[in-house]
Design an enzyme around this catalytic site. Structure first.
Site, PDB file in Angstrom:
ATOM      1  N   ASP B  25       0.880  -1.171   0.000  1.00 25.65           N
ATOM      2  CA  ASP B  25       0.000   0.000   0.000  1.00 25.65           C
ATOM      3  C   ASP B  25       0.915   1.217   0.000  1.00 25.65           C
ATOM      4  O   ASP B  25       1.507   1.556   1.019  1.00 25.65           O
ATOM      5  CB  ASP B  25      -0.903  -0.039   1.240  1.00 25.65           C
ATOM      6  N   LYS B  87       3.024  11.214  -3.219  1.00 26.66           N
ATOM      7  CA  LYS B  87       1.961  10.596  -4.015  1.00 26.66           C
ATOM      8  C   LYS B  87       1.035  11.642  -4.644  1.00 26.66           C
ATOM      9  O   LYS B  87       0.481  11.424  -5.705  1.00 26.66           O
ATOM     10  CB  LYS B  87       1.166   9.667  -3.100  1.00 26.66           C
ATOM     11  N   GLU B 187      -7.277   0.623  -4.533  1.00 32.42           N
ATOM     12  CA  GLU B 187      -7.287   0.534  -3.069  1.00 32.42           C
ATOM     13  C   GLU B 187      -8.626   0.070  -2.496  1.00 32.42           C
ATOM     14  O   GLU B 187      -8.653  -0.844  -1.658  1.00 32.42           O
ATOM     15  CB  GLU B 187      -6.858   1.879  -2.463  1.00 32.42           C
ATOM     16  N   ASP B 209     -13.246   5.275   1.125  1.00 34.39           N
ATOM     17  CA  ASP B 209     -11.805   5.272   1.418  1.00 34.39           C
ATOM     18  C   ASP B 209     -11.258   6.695   1.387  1.00 34.39           C
ATOM     19  O   ASP B 209     -11.000   7.245   0.321  1.00 34.39           O
ATOM     20  CB  ASP B 209     -11.104   4.382   0.374  1.00 34.39           C
TER      21      ASP B 209
END
Lengths: 173, 629
Positions: B25, B87, B187, B209
């Site tokens: 992850d 990211k 994800e 999420d």
């Protein structure tokens, strides 16, 4: 070797298919052919998995949606439901469509999502009755001329629903 | 089904050996690595017992790179060389970063507006891809140490709402880190796998999420090990970081109120206050108020108290911003609230009570929080990795994911012609015919865009390529078929072909926002820094391993299924096998790779025939099952 979409899923080529069987056979095929099953396989096997899985997705989409399914059944009969030379629609249907379009525009200017939702519900009722008549026209009477008209109406109705959904998206932020 | 067991580079060919594969992850704030050990998915810890690796990379004066807690601890002291949340910049150009004024890095303003952004550090210019690669290297080392061997491959998770450029950037980062990416996994889908298998869940579930920097919502149908994504939506620039940022702005306002001579903050102070803001946010999860105390570089003492009520109030808009994508996903899936069996919360930011309340209020049910929202994504990725390399004995895990954004082409007038609508199940291919608009036109420029808007200018441009050599014809006479193919990683390739004379152009969508092949090769070379001889030896070894793998696999396939092809085809394949065996004895890696390609090519029809046979076999089995029911 080249199967039609009904043959691919082992189904009888009718309009009123059993959706549960379509779904479960689709999954069965994807279980065999999905690229995830071939991650460590040689390139040739990866390629054929990708092609088979892509075809299964395309076929599933064509049979799952009633308008697409009717269109595809007509294609198997050599009939193109929507073509450039074949655009005439009955006047009452065109009037109905214009009413829906106007109602959509009004609701959009008023930013009224509830109105758009109830419009969608109204259209769904209309679509349902077209689907019922398609079952009879395609599966029982085999009246492909009348079925072509009904299919085109269903395709137009899908388009209106899609436009309404898009309109909702524009104002729902 | 007969999945062939193939050993990977560096591994022995023992048939039932457990293959080392992990799920990663790669998060905005924290990253994790997990694996499946004796049937159980577990997160791997570092030598200090930490599972979470802060996604922070610090470039040291001596040239070392420090990743994780130690880097995070130095963020305020060395802000410009300590990069967090890389990211958020993946696959992005500088103009995409809206709030860069509040980010304490030395962004480099490239003259090329569509170029990947870069950050100036003491170790030179760094792209977010290279920074992410450092995080991946650290996790790779952790996994290999913990598992005691080389990894065969990894599954890396990405936000479902990541576009093609962001996915490609993630894959590039993995390549730089020396990882073999088995699959990029969304994800929320990873979370659904971990949740679904853990709870034997069946029905329609929503995965909400909210991570450090991204928001995803996916709706999945879970049936007997099949995870079918019905719709996904989100915001790839919305997450916990934004809540920190709101607190930071609130603190700045308080400072401005209390002092007349307020100067712009230094980079160190900005980082310090952002860190304090994050701590305050976390504290407010279980407390009514948070005290924020620190001394700035200029001597100014900050001492303010933030109440939970105030926090909820000035972050309300952020919470509301997650609900529009949620409604869109529900509409796309054509579902009503009554259809939803459960709502699973994922991502550290869903710990905030106001987020939980908003989700509960919208779905009219208490969200499910029985899995650790920080770990569930990594665990799901590990389960998928384990299945992909063939460790899972039962053949019952199947993920059917979708493309999050529509893909289209620019047509006349800057309008978008949609080719693949969002939420199409992957893999998907779609073709569309176009024509010329001028007499005698011999070339055509094709711009590929991704997004939901009508105008090209409002969508993300993925690539532009040219199809040349169209035979001169009257306007409208040429037929150019453009085919889009999106693979199981959600990555796009486009090819165009003129139908009358077969002129073809093929692009793997990469150039405009990605690193070029040359840039990656250069980065790889400089990171290995090994002698030329080592590299040659390594390439030869890899070529031989892949030659051995394919020979093994094709031989097994022939033994089982050679009845599916003609004797002639069988002989052609056997000739290529012998040829490859001979060439593998020599020292020429390029020749071996070429012979591997030739063998692959020779087996294409055979592979297709085997695929057809296995599909029809599966269906005939299924039909018997339904009769029994």
């Amino acid at each position: 070797m080249s199967l039609n979409y009904f043959e691919l899923f082992g189904l009888e080529p009718i309009f009123n298919i059993e959706l549960a069987a379509l779904e479960s056979n689709f999954r069965k095929i994807q279980s065999e052919s999905h690229p995830d099953r071939f991650v460590t396989a040689p390139a040739a096997e990866k390629l054929s998995a990708m092609q088979q899985a892509t075809l299964a997705n395309e076929a599933y989409l064509s049979l799952k949606n009633p308008a697409n399914r009717a269109k595809y059944l007509l294609e198997l009969q050599g009939i193109t439901a929507i073509s450039e030379t074949n655009t005439a629609m009955p006047t009452d249907f065109l009037m109905q469509q214009m009413e829906w379009r106007e109602a959509t525009e009004d609701a959009v200017s008023a930013k009224d999502i509830t109105a758009l939702d109830s419009l969608l519900a109204e259209i769904r009722v209309e679509a349902k009755s077209l689907q019922d008549s398609l079952t009879s026209l395609l599966d029982v009477q085999k009246d492909y001329t009348a079925a072509t008209d009904a299919t085109r109406k269903l395709i137009f109705i899908d388009k209106v629903s899609e436009d309404i959904n898009r309109a909702i998206e524009q104002i729902d932020i | 089904m007969a999945l062939l067991q193939i050993s990977e580079p560096g591994m022995s060919a023992a048939p039932h050996q457990h293959k080392l594969a992990v799920g990663i992850d790669l998060g905005t704030t924290n990253s994790l690595v997990a694996t499946v050990k004796s049937g159980m998915a577990t997160v791997l810890q570092d030598e200090h017992g930490h599972a979470l690796l802060p996604s922070v990379v610090r470039y040291m004066p001596e040239g070392d790179v420090v990743v994780g807690h130690d880097a995070q601890a130095q963020q305020s002291a060395d802000p410009v060389n300590t990069i967090a949340s890389a990211k958020r910049f993946m696959g992005r150009s500088l103009k995409d970063i809206a709030d860069r004024a509040h980010i304490p890095y030395n962004f480099v303003d490239s003259s090329n507006a569509t170029k990947l952004l870069q950050i100036q550090t003491r170790a030179g210019l760094k792209t977010p891809v290279e920074i992410s690669a450092e995080i991946l290297k650290t996790l790779k080392a952790r996994a290999e140490k913990s598992l005691g061997g080389d990894l065969i491959g990894v599954v890396i998770t990405v936000p479902a709402y990541f576009d093609d450029a962001q996915r490609q950037a993630t894959k590039d980062a993995a390549r730089l880190a020396g990882l073999n990416v088995l699959r990029l996994l969304n994800e929320p889908t990873a979370a659904a796998v971990a949740y679904g298998l853990d709870n034997a869940a069946e029905g329609t579930f929503v995965i909400y999420d909210l991570g450090g920097g991204t928001f995803d919502v996916s709706i999945l149908k879970l049936t007997k090990g099949v995870f079918e994504v019905l719709a996904t939506n989100g915001d790839s620039a919305l997450g916990g970081d934004d809540f920190d940022h709101r607190i930071y702005c609130w603190v700045l306002d308080r400072i401005r109120e209390s002092t007349s001579d307020f100067n712009p903050l230094s980079e160190n102070d900005t980082r310090l206050l952002l860190t304090k803001a994050r701590q305050a946010k976390e504290w407010l999860t279980d407390n009514h108020e948070a005290q924020i105390v620190c001394r700035l570089n200029n001597g100014l003492l900050v001492d303010v108290t933030l109440s939970a009520t105030q926090f909820v109030e000035f972050t309300q808009q952020l919470v509301i911003k997650t609900l529009a994508p949620t409604r869109k996903a529900m509409r796309d899936a054509q579902l009503t609230l009554e259809d939803i069996k459960g709502v699973v919360l994922v991502g550290g930011a869903t710990r905030m009570p106001q987020v939980r309340h908003a989700v509960e209020e919208y779905f009219k049910q208490t969200p499910l929080t029985n899995l650790d929202p920080d770990k569930v994504v990594a665990l799901g990725a590990a389960i998928q990795a384990n299945a992909l390399v063939g460790n899972r004995s039962e053949d019952d895990l199947l993920l059917l994911d979708v493309t999050p954004l529509s893909l289209g082409l620019e047509t006349m007038g800057g309008l978008v012609e949609r080719i693949i609508p969002r939420n199409s199940t992957l893999p998907v291919a779609r073709a569309q015919d176009f024509t010329t608009y001028k007499d005698g036109q011999t070339a055509m420029s094709i711009q590929v865009v991704q997004g939901e808007r009508e105008l090209v200018a409002d969508c993300r441009s993925l690539a532009r390529f040219e199809l040349r050599g169209i035979p001169p014809m009257a306007a409208g006479a040429a037929r150019i078929r453009v085919t889009f193919q999106v693979d199981a990683d959600g990555l796009l390739s486009v090819s165009a072909r003129e139908q009358t004379n077969g002129v073809e152009a093929h692009v793997v969508v990469k150039p405009s926002y990605g690193l070029s092949e040359d840039e990656i090769t250069h980065m790889l070379k400089s990171s290995f820094g090994s002698a030329e001889a080592d590299k040659v030896a390594r390439m030869l070894a890899e070529a031989r391993v892949s030659a051995g793998a394919i020979i093994n696999s094709v031989t097994l396939a022939l033994a089982a299924d050679s009845h599916l092809i003609s004797e002639q085809e069988k002989q052609a394949i056997e000739t290529e096998i012998q040829n490859l065996q001979t060439i593998s004895q020599a020292e020429d890696a390029a020749a071996i790779n070429k012979a591997v390609d030739a063998l692959n090519h020779a087996t294409e029809a055979f592979a297709a025939a085997r695929m057809n046979a296995s599909v029809s076999h599966a269906l005939s089995g299924k039909n018997l099952d339904s009769i029994n029911l």
